[in-house]
Design a protein around this motif. Structure first.
Motif, PDB file in Angstrom:
ATOM      1  N   CYS A  28      69.087 -16.731  17.662  1.00  0.00           N
ATOM      2  CA  CYS A  28      68.276 -15.621  18.125  1.00  0.00           C
ATOM      3  C   CYS A  28      66.800 -15.979  18.135  1.00  0.00           C
ATOM      4  O   CYS A  28      65.991 -15.314  18.746  1.00  0.00           O
ATOM      5  CB  CYS A  28      68.489 -14.415  17.219  1.00  0.00           C
ATOM      6  N   ASN A  29      66.466 -17.020  17.434  1.00  0.00           N
ATOM      7  CA  ASN A  29      65.065 -17.385  17.274  1.00  0.00           C
ATOM      8  C   ASN A  29      64.639 -18.494  18.237  1.00  0.00           C
ATOM      9  O   ASN A  29      63.578 -19.064  18.107  1.00  0.00           O
ATOM     10  CB  ASN A  29      64.814 -17.829  15.830  1.00  0.00           C
ATOM     11  N   GLY A  30      65.499 -18.783  19.182  1.00  0.00           N
ATOM     12  CA  GLY A  30      65.175 -19.824  20.148  1.00  0.00           C
ATOM     13  C   GLY A  30      65.498 -21.218  19.638  1.00  0.00           C
ATOM     14  O   GLY A  30      65.294 -22.208  20.321  1.00  0.00           O
ATOM     15  N   LYS A  31      66.019 -21.273  18.419  1.00  0.00           N
ATOM     16  CA  LYS A  31      66.395 -22.563  17.861  1.00  0.00           C
ATOM     17  C   LYS A  31      67.754 -23.006  18.434  1.00  0.00           C
ATOM     18  O   LYS A  31      68.439 -22.228  19.083  1.00  0.00           O
ATOM     19  CB  LYS A  31      66.475 -22.465  16.322  1.00  0.00           C
ATOM     20  N   LYS A  74      72.570 -21.316  15.185  1.00  0.00           N
ATOM     21  CA  LYS A  74      72.541 -19.926  14.737  1.00  0.00           C
ATOM     22  C   LYS A  74      71.634 -19.761  13.518  1.00  0.00           C
ATOM     23  O   LYS A  74      71.569 -20.651  12.661  1.00  0.00           O
ATOM     24  CB  LYS A  74      73.962 -19.476  14.379  1.00  0.00           C
ATOM     25  N   CYS A  75      70.990 -18.618  13.427  1.00  0.00           N
ATOM     26  CA  CYS A  75      70.084 -18.383  12.305  1.00  0.00           C
ATOM     27  C   CYS A  75      70.869 -18.123  11.017  1.00  0.00           C
ATOM     28  O   CYS A  75      72.075 -17.873  11.056  1.00  0.00           O
ATOM     29  CB  CYS A  75      69.154 -17.208  12.596  1.00  0.00           C
ATOM     30  N   GLN A  91      71.542 -10.699  17.253  1.00  0.00           N
ATOM     31  CA  GLN A  91      70.496 -10.641  18.274  1.00  0.00           C
ATOM     32  C   GLN A  91      70.539 -11.803  19.269  1.00  0.00           C
ATOM     33  O   GLN A  91      69.682 -11.916  20.132  1.00  0.00           O
ATOM     34  CB  GLN A  91      69.117 -10.579  17.625  1.00  0.00           C
TER      35      GLN A  91
END
Ligand code: FES
Ligand code: FES
Lengths: 143, 143
Positions: free
Chosen positions: A100-103, A106-107, A91
């Motif tokens: 994908c989480n705005g971090k 990478k998640c 994503q």
DNA sequence: CTAATCTTGACTATTTTTGTCGGGTATATA
DNA sequence: TATATACCCGACAAAAATAGTCAAGATTAG
């Protein structure tokens, strides 16, 4: 998790053309009747298939569509590319370092989805229209 | 063609619990903050995970969720089953002789989609949470 | 007690999917 | 040349699925 009807119809319709292929163009009307797919929807789909050079069109009476290539040369992935079916499990933007989480990284699931994406695309790259016809014939006669 | 956010979040959240697993329950609040997922949405998801015995809940202050099993025992397919993610490529009833188009036999693409379905499910059956953690660790330290 | 946490069901906004509609244009054939 | 058969194209619309929110409550550690 499934394919869109658009993609399914595209493959169905192309397989229909391929199996009726007597070098004569096949009209969408015929495909529509044989495969039970809305004619107008088919027009949309074939517009894309044509733009992507999967089929050639012949206009006018007795016109229709023919495959641009041998069925064995038409990979599922090409068809899906044409009708905008995307296998997108990851994503985030792959190139970016961001997740994908705005971090900023990478998640935790990124590499898993990436692997899945490759795995599925592999299937679509390996399968072509010819395989489909062959398989179909085998299974049907096997009764 | 992609997984729903619900499914992705489920795996993400479980992986989060697994990696923070010090036998202490992990609160959804923490997961929400660490993984950037809506808390209320997580509640929905965990309700299903609990019903399917993937996690156990501990209520009250300092409560949270713990995995019911060792991460190596938790297959992706179990997680997806719990959150109603279905890999459904075939559009007809498999048991029936009838096809997806209302015809009396299977459509020309049926066996292809069936194969794809098996192929994808195979991936989910083979992968477990433990694999994910291991893979993730490898890839991250390899920088 | 009270703050943290899980529990539940209903509700809603947004997006995607799956088409339809209405107008074209080209061409084979009678 | 008239006509019917086909492809061509952009806008629009209904329906379904997705991705959540909201509200009210129950449980328990400290
Ligand atoms: S999917 Fe790439 S970071 Fe989450
Ligand atoms: S998918 Fe089973 S008949 Fe078409």
């Amino acid at each position: 998790m499934k394919l869109s009807s658009k993609s399914r119809y595209a493959v169905m319709a192309l397989a229909d053309i391929a199996s009726f292929n007597k070098n004569k163009p096949v009209s969408l009307r015929d495909i529509s009747l044989r495969q039970n797919i809305s004619l107008v929807f088919l027009e949309q789909i074939f517009s894309k298939l044509k733009k992507n050079n999967i089929v050639k069109s012949i206009r006018g009476t007795n016109g229709g569509y023919v495959l641009s290539n041998d069925p064995n040369q038409i990979k599922l992935s090409s068809i899906f590319l044409a009708v905008d079916e995307k296998v997108k499990q990851v994503q985030c933007k792959k190139e970016s370092k961001k997740g994908c989480n705005g971090k900023s990284s990478k998640c935790i699931t990124h590499y898993l989805w990436d692997e899945l994406e490759l795995y599925i695309n592999d299937f679509f790259n390996k399968k072509n229209l010819g395989d489909l016809l062959k398989k179909n014939l085998e299974t049907r006669t096997e009764t």
